[in-house]
Write a protein that holds these residues in place. Structure first.
Motif, mmCIF file in Angstrom:
data_model
loop_
_atom_site.group_PDB
_atom_site.id
_atom_site.type_symbol
_atom_site.label_atom_id
_atom_site.label_comp_id
_atom_site.label_asym_id
_atom_site.label_seq_id
_atom_site.Cartn_x
_atom_site.Cartn_y
_atom_site.Cartn_z
ATOM 1 N N ILE A 71 51.350 46.706 97.206
ATOM 2 C CA ILE A 71 50.785 46.326 95.903
ATOM 3 C C ILE A 71 50.464 44.836 95.867
ATOM 4 C CG2 ILE A 71 51.286 46.104 93.442
ATOM 5 C CD1 ILE A 71 52.936 48.671 93.656
ATOM 6 N N THR A 72 51.391 44.010 96.374
ATOM 7 C CA THR A 72 51.194 42.561 96.368
ATOM 8 C C THR A 72 49.961 42.162 97.159
ATOM 9 O OG1 THR A 72 53.574 42.146 96.144
ATOM 10 C CG2 THR A 72 52.226 40.343 96.980
ATOM 11 N N THR A 73 49.827 42.702 98.370
ATOM 12 C CA THR A 73 48.692 42.318 99.207
ATOM 13 C C THR A 73 47.384 42.893 98.678
ATOM 14 O OG1 THR A 73 49.316 44.144 100.709
ATOM 15 C CG2 THR A 73 50.010 41.921 101.319
ATOM 16 N N MET A 74 47.435 44.055 98.042
ATOM 17 C CA MET A 74 46.233 44.606 97.410
ATOM 18 C C MET A 74 45.740 43.662 96.298
ATOM 19 S SD MET A 74 44.695 47.531 98.157
ATOM 20 C CE MET A 74 44.901 48.925 99.274
ATOM 21 N N VAL A 75 46.668 43.174 95.498
ATOM 22 C CA VAL A 75 46.314 42.247 94.417
ATOM 23 C C VAL A 75 45.776 40.939 94.994
ATOM 24 C CG1 VAL A 75 47.245 40.847 92.527
ATOM 25 C CG2 VAL A 75 47.934 43.241 92.755
ATOM 26 N N ILE A 76 46.439 40.421 96.028
ATOM 27 C CA ILE A 76 45.995 39.174 96.667
ATOM 28 C C ILE A 76 44.578 39.325 97.191
ATOM 29 C CG2 ILE A 76 46.343 37.676 98.677
ATOM 30 C CD1 ILE A 76 49.373 38.050 98.268
ATOM 31 N N ASP A 77 44.312 40.430 97.885
ATOM 32 C CA ASP A 77 42.980 40.651 98.458
ATOM 33 C C ASP A 77 41.918 40.841 97.368
ATOM 34 O OD1 ASP A 77 43.817 40.437 101.033
ATOM 35 O OD2 ASP A 77 43.745 42.570 101.507
ATOM 36 N N HIS A 78 42.264 41.612 96.347
ATOM 37 C CA HIS A 78 41.280 41.943 95.305
ATOM 38 C C HIS A 78 40.829 40.704 94.543
ATOM 39 C CE1 HIS A 78 39.194 44.613 92.501
ATOM 40 N NE2 HIS A 78 39.674 43.869 91.521
ATOM 41 N N PHE A 79 41.772 39.801 94.251
ATOM 42 C CA PHE A 79 41.446 38.616 93.456
ATOM 43 C C PHE A 79 41.249 37.363 94.313
ATOM 44 C CE2 PHE A 79 43.722 41.377 90.431
ATOM 45 C CZ PHE A 79 42.786 41.419 89.417
ATOM 46 N N GLY A 80 41.407 37.491 95.631
ATOM 47 C CA GLY A 80 41.221 36.327 96.496
ATOM 48 C C GLY A 80 42.268 35.255 96.289
ATOM 49 N N LEU A 81 43.507 35.656 95.989
ATOM 50 C CA LEU A 81 44.575 34.680 95.779
ATOM 51 C C LEU A 81 44.941 33.993 97.096
ATOM 52 C CD1 LEU A 81 46.894 36.793 93.435
ATOM 53 C CD2 LEU A 81 45.034 35.251 92.799
ATOM 54 N N PHE A 82 45.517 32.820 96.999
ATOM 55 C CA PHE A 82 45.903 32.011 98.159
ATOM 56 C C PHE A 82 44.696 31.741 99.066
ATOM 57 C CE2 PHE A 82 49.832 34.290 96.987
ATOM 58 C CZ PHE A 82 50.644 33.199 96.720
ATOM 59 N N GLY A 83 43.520 31.724 98.478
ATOM 60 C CA GLY A 83 42.324 31.360 99.218
ATOM 61 C C GLY A 83 41.823 32.393 100.211
ATOM 62 N N VAL A 84 42.334 33.629 100.178
ATOM 63 C CA VAL A 84 41.915 34.635 101.155
ATOM 64 C C VAL A 84 40.530 35.161 100.817
ATOM 65 C CG1 VAL A 84 44.332 35.327 101.485
ATOM 66 C CG2 VAL A 84 42.881 36.633 99.916
#
Length: 310
Positions: free
Chosen positions: A108-121
């Motif tokens: 869930i965490t990495t899905m959210v990170i990828d979807h919103f481009g968090l941490f510059g990804v």
């Protein structure tokens, strides 16, 4: 993309073997923290040599501390927080629930990170294909775990707060994947990024050993005559794992990295358990575990269906 997925599976296979090695090392030292320090020191030394051989230096431009965001350097720290919390959590929640919470929270965490481009990804939208594939992989992984472990029986149920902590552990590991992937992009080398992550983690663990006043004495367990040479290799396997994750995350996204690695972790765990690899207790593989592994592979194919069949 399929080649990257296969690489992720191979990276995941390393983790159960590392666990088997570190469990043997744990039997010869006083506390889990000493075991972790030794493992991280070995990994740090290995990565220092590899970084020097491939990059020509183990240092980096100090101006990066000013020009880059502060969170770029916390991969090793959040990894240690997640690892040490897991050690404390296992006796309370048990391996079954700890694994389930950790895996679900990571995805869930990495899905959210990828979807919103968090941490510059780079942005990887949570499309219906990716969500369906992730759900299938998580469900199949939990099936494999459930089939191999008896449901824990407790006299007193843990408070809800412990389950929240279990979820937080998965969040930590998910953040580590994304952060170390970004550090790879900044330094231009996954090996260099892995080295920095291990240095930070080693320093944090050394502080923990000092605070807990853990004895550094190495002993031979009563049932054995000597310590095997391979019990020192956990850090090397961990170094390969962290470096592989740091390399893969910028290429396919944090979520896909976590998911394909979970396939490797389950596959590697079944092999370690069934054959008793590295002195691990032998536990024959159950049919449901094999079915779960096959469904996990199907879930990965669903995630990549648009690229493979579109």
């Amino acid at each position: 993309m399929l080649l990257y997925a296969l690489l992720g599976v191979a990276i995941g296979v390393l983790l159960p073997n590392q666990s088997a090695v570190n469990n043997r090392l744990r039997a010869s030292v006083s506390t889990p923290w000493v075991m972790a320090v030794i493992s991280f020191l070995v990994g740090t030394i290995c990565l220092a040599v590899l970084t020097w051989a491939t990059v020509g230096t183990v240092s980096f431009d100090a101006t990066l501390f000013v020009t880059q965001p502060w969170w770029l350097w916390i991969g090793g720290l959040v990894g240690v927080v997640g690892m040490t919390t897991t050690v404390l959590l296992l006796p309370i929640l048990g391996a079954l629930y700890s694994t389930a919470l950790n895996l679900t929270a990571q995805v869930i965490t990495t899905m959210v990170i990828d979807h919103f481009g968090l941490f510059g990804v780079d942005v990887y939208r949570a499309t219906s294909w990716r969500l369906t594939g992730a759900l299938v992989v998580v469900g199949a992984a939990l099936l494999a775990v459930l089939a191999g472990r008896a449901r824990p029986q407790r006299q007193v149920a843990p408070s809800p707060g412990w389950y929240v902590i279990g979820i937080a552990v998965g969040v930590c590991f998910g953040i580590q994947v994304a952060v170390n992937g970004q550090l790879t992009g900044v330094l231009g080398s996954a090996i260099h990024a892995g080295f920095i992550s291990f240095v930070v983690g080693t320093v944090a663990l050394l502080v923990l050993v000092v605070i807990t006043r853990s004895s550094l004495r190495i002993t031979v367990p009563a049932a054995e005559t000597h310590n095997p040479w391979w019990m020192w290799l956990g850090g090397l396997l961990g170094a390969l794992y962290v470096t592989g994750v740091a390399f893969l995350s910028p290429l396919i996204g944090a979520a896909a990295t976590v998911i394909v690695i979970q396939v490797g972790i389950i596959a590697g765990s079944l092999v370690v358990d069934h054959f008793g690899v590295l002195s691990a207790p032998r536990k024959p593989v159950q049919p449901l575990q094999v079915i779960g592994l096959v469904i996990m592979v199907a879930g990965v194919l669903i995630m990549y269906a648009p690229e493979l069949f579109g």
